[in-house]
Design an enzyme around this catalytic site. Structure first.
Site, PDB file in Angstrom:
ATOM      1  CG  ASP A  52      12.071   2.557   3.546  1.00  0.00           C
ATOM      2  OD1 ASP A  52      10.844   2.637   3.731  1.00  0.00           O
ATOM      3  OD2 ASP A  52      12.705   1.485   3.670  1.00  0.00           O
ATOM      4  CB  SER A  53       7.233   5.264   1.655  1.00  0.00           C
ATOM      5  OG  SER A  53       7.160   6.229   2.686  1.00  0.00           O
ATOM      6  CG  ASP A  91      11.787   3.922   7.448  1.00  0.00           C
ATOM      7  OD1 ASP A  91      11.610   3.400   8.566  1.00  0.00           O
ATOM      8  OD2 ASP A  91      10.917   3.937   6.555  1.00  0.00           O
ATOM      9  CE  LYS A 121       9.081   2.807   9.996  1.00  0.00           C
ATOM     10  NZ  LYS A 121       9.359   1.855   8.878  1.00  0.00           N
ATOM     11  CD  GLU A 123      11.050  -2.385   6.078  1.00  0.00           C
ATOM     12  OE1 GLU A 123      11.274  -3.444   5.448  1.00  0.00           O
ATOM     13  OE2 GLU A 123      10.575  -1.366   5.549  1.00  0.00           O
ATOM     14  CD  GLU A 190       3.721  -1.570   5.467  1.00  0.00           C
ATOM     15  OE1 GLU A 190       4.796  -1.231   6.001  1.00  0.00           O
ATOM     16  OE2 GLU A 190       3.438  -1.312   4.287  1.00  0.00           O
TER      17      GLU A 190
HETATM   18  O1  KIV Z   1       8.356   4.020   4.728  1.00  0.00           O
HETATM   19  C1  KIV Z   1       7.209   4.168   5.191  1.00  0.00           C
HETATM   20  O2  KIV Z   1       6.441   5.049   4.785  1.00  0.00           O
HETATM   21  C2  KIV Z   1       6.785   3.254   6.245  1.00  0.00           C
HETATM   22  C3  KIV Z   1       5.344   3.295   6.657  1.00  0.00           C
HETATM   23  C4  KIV Z   1       4.508   2.643   5.637  1.00  0.00           C
HETATM   24  C5  KIV Z   1       5.133   2.720   7.994  1.00  0.00           C
HETATM   25  O3  KIV Z   1       7.560   2.492   6.729  1.00  0.00           O
END
Ligand code: KIV
Length: 272
Positions: A52-53, A91, A121, A123, A190
């Site tokens: 989600d980055s 994510d 994934k 969090e 992280e």
């Molecule tokens: O969204 C992302 O890029 C991440 C990584 C930093 C692990 O969750």
């Protein structure tokens, strides 16, 4: 460049667990689009994270919170179309799983069905265990994510190193064990102290993949645009830049602008 690496034709959740058992480090990078994902896959990365980055890197938002499930599905399906070997983890974005476990399952099913990704994934630790368990009942592999969890940035207020204090470190360890117990196939840690990350990796049998979590874990992940040097204002200590693409692209575009303005492009051979 040659390093010992197992020759998995296709990387699966089982293969990354086998890598940990064999002591082989796992390589993971983000990707959000077809072109870069194809290059990254061909270059042999084990896991591609559609993170989600993308909210920061692709859309220019300050945090990861605004990106939507539909947008994540768009990015993930573009990545999946490019992939031959890597395991693609996607994510679940903020707001698509925190409500309740039914909502979490619905979001994970949409990711799997509409993007073709291989795993999701999420969090968080014990507070989202019910959602993780429910997603797993549908046969969807789940990767956990602890330590700095950017979706909770407004709770913590800063992006500083997490779990430096003993109580927070103990909670992180307990969360990690709970995620393993629930059935997560792997875990991202992280921005936490290296000795704590190493302890988690030793105490867990599932792979632990670090970003800013030192060398004692089972694998590493970086944001692709950061490690390629396309972003240049983000300079955390853990980031190794392998290229300076910001400068390279800037120079190339300046040359192009110059050539167009000065009539040097296109030349005789570049036209019909
Ligand atoms: O969204 C992302 O890029 C991440 C990584 C930093 C692990 O969750």
């Amino acid at each position: 460049m040659s390093v010992a690496s197992s020759d998995f034709k296709k990387v699966t959740t089982n293969s990354v667990q086998e890598m940990k058992r064999n002591g082989e480090k796992i390589s993971m990078l983000t990707a959000y689009d077809f072109t870069l994902a194809g290059i990254v896959d061909k270059a042999g990365v084990d896991v591609i994270l559609v993170g989600d980055s993308a909210s920061n890197v692709m859309a220019g938002h300050e945090t990861t919170l605004p990106i939507t499930l539909d947008q994540m599905i768009y990015h993930a399906s573009s990545v999946v179309r490019a992939i031959n070997r890597a395991l693609v983890v996607v994510d679940l974005p903020f707001g698509s799983y925190q409500g309740n476990s039914k909502e979490a399952l619905g979001s994970a099913i949409r990711i799997m069905k509409e993007s073709g990704g291989h795993a999701v994934k999420l969090e968080g630790g014990i507070e989202i265990i019910e959602s993780i368990e429910r997603i797993l009942t549908a046969g969807i592999p789940v990767m956990g994510h602890l330590g700095l969890t950017p979706q909770s940035i407004y709770k913590f207020g800063t992006y500083t190193v997490r779990a430096r204090q003993e109580a927070e470190a103990e909670k992180l360890l307990a969360d990690a064990k709970a995620l393993e117990q629930a059935g997560c196939f792997a875990l991202v840690l992280e921005k936490i102290p290296a000795d704590l990350a190493e302890r988690v990796a030793k105490e867990l049998s599932i792979p632990v993949i670090g970003i800013g979590a030192g060398a004692g874990v089972d694998g590493q992940v970086l944001v692709l645009h950061d490690m390629l040097g396309m972003t240049h204002e983000f300079n955390p200590r853990f980031l190794r830049r392998y290229l300076d693409l910001y400068t390279e692209i800037n120079t190339a575009v300046q040359s192009y602008v110059h050539d167009v303005k000065s009539l040097e492009f296109p030349n005789e051979k570049e036209q019909y």
